[in-house]
Design an enzyme around this catalytic site. Structure first.
Site, PDB file in Angstrom:
ATOM      1  CE  LYS A   1       4.266  -3.263  75.058  1.00 49.36           C
ATOM      2  NZ  LYS A   1       2.996  -3.932  75.494  1.00 49.36           N
TER       3      LYS A   1
ATOM      4  CE  LYS B   1       9.809  -6.275  69.002  1.00 46.62           C
ATOM      5  NZ  LYS B   1       8.967  -5.272  68.260  1.00 46.62           N
TER       6      LYS B   1
ATOM      7  CE  LYS C   1      15.395   0.297  75.237  1.00 50.35           C
ATOM      8  NZ  LYS C   1      15.534   0.660  73.862  1.00 50.35           N
TER       9      LYS C   1
END
Ligand code: TRP
Length: 342
Positions: free
Chosen positions: A197, A111, A194
């Site tokens: 969003k 991240k 994956k």
């Protein structure tokens, strides 16, 4: 009864991966556990959230829990920031966990990426807050996706170190619950990444609130390959698609997995029925199934989101019940640590 804690971040855009990988399992588990389901807004703000959107997204996750069938009477549904004990216990865990432990967390590395120096301190300490979520209720089981296993290991390490440091047998060592084979729903555009969003393509995912025509269009456009579906003999002895076969046909495997998960049937059963089918045909069946299963949930979510007062009242009541469990446990922690209490 054993206690479950799990959480979903209110960062918007709930999709089929969130449903099949997490929320749907929450519904099944409420029959055999005392379940606490949290909307983890404190975790969400480890990266920038627009305040108005955060409120809407908190209601969206709550609506998804309810629409999927989580019962707010049997379970506790609440948003994390309403129970101050989460942040308080997280602080204590900031002082238990070691820098070295957090430095190993792969999710932080992913991240924060190249901008490590610019990541929030909260993002770095995120796993300590997650440990606090779980241990504040002495939860014994935690349903999580694959990507959260390392954080759960850390939770166990924190519980153990706390118990050792203070010479107590206070926090339980929790177990992960990894449920069902379809916990990893992949992108409809790329079977190797994956469903997410943050994927720029809307066609990569099916939103929980997508209408029938959007679902149909996304499945029609989903990437596949020219080969027909194999028979059940293509599966391994464990009933799963073998790793090399998945590698060869990732998109085909993903659609098959989604179908089986939505139908609540084994891959073998589905392949027994669909053997030899071309994807053009199979996609029609998948569309029909997805619309039948997701349509009513999406409609109920929209109905609930149009009634924010009702949703907020459920969260408020959940927070009271969560607080009633968390408060005495944090009180004991204060005693163990040596804080003077009123
Ligand atoms: N980190 C989890 C996720 O992103 C969300 C989460 C926060 C959680 N606290 C938790 C999950 C406690 C399980 C238990 O998916």
């Amino acid at each position: 009864m054993n206690r479950i804690f799990s959480g979903v971040q209110p960062t918007g855009g709930l999709h089929l991966g969130n449903y099949l990988g997490a929320i749907r399992n929450f519904v099944t588990l409420q029959d055999s556990y005392h379940c606490i389901y949290c909307v983890v807004d404190l975790h969400a703000v480890t990266t920038w959230q627009d305040p108005a959107a955060l409120k809407a997204n908190t209601r969206e996750v709550t609506a998804a829990y309810l629409a999927a069938g989580v019962d707010p009477e049997r379970c506790i549904i609440f948003n994390q920031s309403q129970v101050g004990e989460h942040a308080e216990l997280a602080w204590i865990f900031n002082c238990v966990a070691r820098m070295g432990w957090l430095n190993r967390m792969t999710q932080f590395k992913e991240k924060a990426g190249k901008h490590r120096e610019n990541a929030s301190v909260g993002l770095f300490a995120y796993p300590n807050l997650m440990a606090a979520d779980i241990l504040l209720y002495k939860a014994t089981h935690v349903p999580v996706g694959d990507d959260q296993k390392q954080h759960l290991e850390l939770t166990r390490d924190i519980a153990q170190k706390f118990n050792n440091d203070f010479g107590v047998d206070f926090f339980p060592i929790c177990e992960p619950l990894i449920l069902g084979s379809a916990t990893r729903v992949m992108s409809l555009r790329d079977g190797k990444s994956k469903m997410s969003k943050s994927d720029p393509s809307d066609y990569s995912r099916i939103a929980m609130t997508d209408e029938a025509d959007a679902i149909a269009q996304k499945i029609r456009k989903a990437k596949t390959d020219p080969d027909p579906l194999p028979g059940p003999e293509a599966l391994g002895p464990d009933g799963e698609v073998p790793e090399d076969a998945r590698g060869a046909r990732p998109e085909a495997c993903n659609l098959l997995g989604i179908y089986a998960a939505l139908a609540e049937r084994s891959l073998a059963e589905v392949l027994g029925e669909q053997e030899g089918a071309q994807f053009s045909r199979f996609k029609e069946d998948l569309t029909e199934l997805a619309v039948a299963k997701l349509g009513p949930i999406g409609a109920e979510m929209k109905r609930l989101m149009a009634e924010p007062d009702h949703v907020d009242a459920i969260l408020r009541r959940g927070a009271e019940r969560a607080h009633a469990i968390a408060h005495p446990i944090l009180d004991e922690v204060h005693e163990i640590v040596g804080f003077l209490r009123p």
